[in-house]
Structure formats: structure tokens, C-alpha cells
Enzyme design. Structure first.
Site, PDB file in Angstrom:
ATOM      1  CD  GLU A  65     -19.653   6.231 -21.443  1.00 39.95           C
ATOM      2  OE1 GLU A  65     -20.217   6.283 -22.543  1.00 39.95           O
ATOM      3  OE2 GLU A  65     -18.613   6.888 -21.194  1.00 39.95           O
ATOM      4  CD  GLN A  70     -28.583   5.987 -30.817  1.00 34.80           C
ATOM      5  OE1 GLN A  70     -28.552   6.840 -31.689  1.00 34.80           O
ATOM      6  NE2 GLN A  70     -28.316   4.736 -31.054  1.00 34.80           N
ATOM      7  CB  THR A  71     -28.588  11.518 -25.479  1.00 38.61           C
ATOM      8  OG1 THR A  71     -29.541  10.470 -25.678  1.00 38.61           O
ATOM      9  CG2 THR A  71     -29.319  12.753 -25.006  1.00 38.61           C
ATOM     10  CE1 TYR A 118     -17.667   4.109 -25.901  1.00 39.57           C
ATOM     11  CE2 TYR A 118     -19.834   4.220 -24.860  1.00 39.57           C
ATOM     12  CZ  TYR A 118     -18.603   4.789 -25.155  1.00 39.57           C
ATOM     13  OH  TYR A 118     -18.308   6.041 -24.699  1.00 39.57           O
ATOM     14  CG  ASP A 177     -18.184   6.000 -29.131  1.00 44.92           C
ATOM     15  OD1 ASP A 177     -17.071   6.142 -29.682  1.00 44.92           O
ATOM     16  OD2 ASP A 177     -18.722   6.910 -28.471  1.00 44.92           O
ATOM     17  CB  CYS A 189      -6.300  17.394 -34.916  1.00 42.93           C
ATOM     18  SG  CYS A 189      -6.187  15.672 -34.468  1.00 42.93           S
TER      19      CYS A 189
HETATM   20 FE1  SF4 Z   1      -9.395  13.728 -37.325  1.00 39.35          FE
HETATM   21 FE2  SF4 Z   1      -8.206  15.662 -38.725  1.00 39.35          FE
HETATM   22 FE3  SF4 Z   1      -7.207  14.857 -36.398  1.00 39.35          FE
HETATM   23 FE4  SF4 Z   1      -7.077  13.288 -38.516  1.00 39.35          FE
HETATM   24  S1  SF4 Z   1      -6.100  15.256 -38.255  1.00 39.35           S
HETATM   25  S2  SF4 Z   1      -7.639  12.663 -36.444  1.00 39.35           S
HETATM   26  S3  SF4 Z   1      -9.002  13.748 -39.503  1.00 39.35           S
HETATM   27  S4  SF4 Z   1      -9.188  15.852 -36.730  1.00 39.35           S
END
Ligand code: SF4
Length: 340
Positions: free
Chosen positions: A33, A38-39, A116, A134, A197
Site C-alpha cells: 500500500e 501515487q504509483t 486509507y 482512496d 461493470c
Molecule cells: Fe463506474 Fe460505469 Fe460501473 Fe458506474 S457503471 S460504477 S460509472 S464503471
């Protein structure tokens, strides 16, 4: 199915295989962590493996020499992170008997451990009910709940932490990692991959068609440009390295002499050498220019090779004369490596 369960199921299938995920060892989680701040993950993997090989336990790190740790860190940047590793390891060994604490109030006292990192270690290593928020997690939640909270304001982070806490399922260990993973791989800053998603159906920003404009970030940090004259001081085929002060930018690392004049005039170089290192100027030649970007700062560097008369060694600052092949023994920041 709740969005938490969808996310956990997605994580089970899509989690990247990473060396610090092989077990729930708090030392490895802490180290990863700190390195990941930043990496990018891809950069951290090799550093992490080298580090664990050299310092496999918190006890080994607690008795390490700072210069050796900085050398291993060389190129990762943000060296203040590296300098806090040993004090943190020492506190774990001395105050907590070599075990990372299991209470948030103890964890947050460790040098370099913020909310975090504390949340990540406690939830991943011990499955404690703590949020690990984060930038990735704030982005996912801002979109999931279609929130216009400004993430550049500190109190927003606290509000996100409270919200994540309210939604934490029993499996905190994997849920916090799943959130981070979704933010890194799918719910990315510029073009979220909503069609991949697992929680698209739950996402209010997606339904409102505003996902790409969230989260709100009002304050943009404008980086300040600084002109730096950097001297490669040479004498009899050897080069002078200077240890930087223990405070400030690149603290405690070795580097080249550098100062803030706008133009590399001979008088400037001559006076600087006499005043700071008691060295006698012979000649100079401009070698090249380069830029290095820090978090809030950009150095516009001009590298100048300077020949001096004798190899004097001063008491302060700490200096060393080395042949070019000896350079690899010293922890040099990337800004100087670029020039050499
Ligand atoms: Fe992110 Fe799109 Fe999933 Fe919503 S639907 S959490 S904006 S990737």
C-alpha cells in the site's frame, strides 16, 4: 442481488494475481500500500518482490540501514514514503511485538500510515470493519450514488468513508479490494467501461448519463516551474556526489550539486563552488537540458559539467568522489539519473 455481492462475485473472477495478495500478511499489505501510493501497480510489482526478498519480515526492515532502503526504492519517487518505512517497522517491532496492530487507533499512530492505509491493512489482513477510501474508491462511490461531493475538499473524504462504512458487507477483506480493483480496471477516471461493470444496473450516475463528469474536483494544483542549474563536478575522472539535507525535497538521497540561478554564468558557478564546497573552478560546459516533474513542482534543469582543480572533501554537506561505475551504489533520484 445487492451491489456488494455482485462486486464480490466479479472480484472473485477478475482479481489480478499480485504478489501481495498471495496471503493476508499485514507486513506485505502495508508495504504494497505504501508503494502503491501515487504509483502504478505494474511499476510496483518488481520493487515489491525485490524488497520482500531483501527484507522478508518487519523485523528485518526495522534493523535496515536507511541508505540501503533508499537504494532499493530508487526510481519509485516520493521518497518520503521510503524514509518512513524504517521508523514504522521499528514501532511495530518495539511497541507491538512485531505484529501490526489490530485497532484503528493504534494503526493510525504508525509513521506514514493514514486513514486509507490503516483501513486497507485492517480490512485485508484482519477483516476488520474499516473503510479504505482512496481516489479510486471515491470515484466509484461518487458515480454509484451520483454524488457531487468535491473530492479536493478534505471533509468530502470523511463523508465518503462514512458512506463506505455504512455499505460494508461481512466480507470486508475482499470488498475493499474489489472496490479498489473496480476503480483501477473498470470505473477508470476518464472513460469508465460501464458495459463491463458488474454494478452498472445499480449505478445512478450511469443512469443519469453523468458518469464521466464525476467525481467533482474543483481545485487543480498548478505546478510551479523552477530553473535549476545542476553541476556534474569532475576532477581526475571522478565525479562529486552530494548527500541532500534530511529535510525537504529528495531528503537524504545522494545527488548532484544544484542551485536556482536562471542562467549558468561562470561567476555564478565559480562563487557557488567556492561558497558551498570550497572548490576551485577551472572550466565548465553546458551538457544538456531536461525536465523533471514532481507532485507540485517542475524542475527545468540545465546540466553543466564543471572541472575543478582539486578533490577536496568538506565536512558539510556530506560529499563523495566516485568513478562513474560507482554511481550504482548510491540511491539517486530519477531527476539526476535522467541527466547522467
Ligand atoms: Fe463506474 Fe460505469 Fe460501473 Fe458506474 S457503471 S460504477 S460509472 S464503471
Amino acid at each position: 442481488m445487492s451491489f456488494q455481492n455482485k462486486l464480490l462475485a466479479w472480484y472473485q473472477v477478475n482479481a489480478r494475481v499480485l504478489p501481495w495478495r498471495e496471503d493476508s500478511n499485514p507486513y506485505k499489505i502495508w508495504l504494497s500500500e505504501v508503494m502503491l501510493q501515487q504509483t502504478q501497480v505494474i511499476t510496483v510489482i518488481d520493487y515489491f518482490n525485490r524488497f520482500i526478498k531483501r527484507y522478508p519480515t518487519v523485523e528485518a526492515l526495522a534493523s535496515a540501514e536507511e541508505e540501503k532502503v533508499l537504494k532499493l526504492w530508487e526510481g519509485l519517487g516520493y521518497y518520503s514514503r521510503a524514509r518512513r518505512l524504517i521508523p514504522c517497522a521499528q514501532m511495530v517491532v518495539e511497541r507491538f511485538d512485531g505484529q501490526f496492530p489490530k485497532d484503528y487507533s493504534d494503526m493510525i499512530k504508525l509513521p506514514g500510515v493514514g486513514s486509507y492505509t490503516a483501513g486497507a491493512i485492517l480490512s485485508i489482513a484482519y477483516n476488520k470493519k474499516v473503510a479504505a477510501v482512496d481516489g479510486n474508491v471515491m470515484r466509484v462511490y461518487a458515480r454509484l450514488y451520483n454524488l457531487d461531493w468535491d473530492i479536493s475538499i478534505p471533509k468530502s473524504k470523511k463523508a465518503f468513508e462514512d458512506l463506505v462504512m455504512e455499505t460494508l458487507p461481512e466480507d470486508r477483506r475482499h470488498f475493499n479490494q474489489a472496490l479498489m480493483e473496480l476503480g483501477a480496471l473498470v470505473c477508470t477516471p476518464k472513460s469508465p467501461k460501464c458495459d463491463l461493470c458488474p454494478i452498472e444496473a445499480d449505478c445512478l450516475a450511469k443512469h443519469a448519463d453523468v458518469a464521466a463528469s464525476l467525481p467533482i474536483k474543483s481545485k487543480k494544483i498548478k505546478k510551479k516551474h523552477m530553473k535549476k542549474i545542476v553541476l556534474r563536478i569532475e576532477c581526475d575522472g571522478e565525479m562529486l556526489l552530494i548527500k541532500r539535507p534530511n529535510e525537504g525535497l529528495l531528503a537524504g538521497l545522494w545527488g548532484l550539486a544544484c542551485f536556482d540561478y536562471e542562467v549558468p554564468l561562470e561567476e555564478n558557478i565559480r562563487y557557488w563552488l567556492e561558497d558551498n564546497l570550497d572548490l576551485d573552478y577551472v572550466s565548465h560546459e553546458v551538457i544538456k537540458e531536461a525536465k523533471h516533474v514532481f507532485t507540485h513542482l517542475i524542475w527545468d534543469m540545465t546540466l553543466i559539467k564543471v572541472i575543478v582543480k582539486d578533490k577536496k572533501v568538506v565536512d558539510f554537506p556530506e560529499v563523495v568522489w566516485i568513478a562513474p561505475e560507482g554511481l550504482s551504489e548510491y540511491p539517486l533520484p530519477t531527476a539526476f539519473k535522467k541527466l547522467l
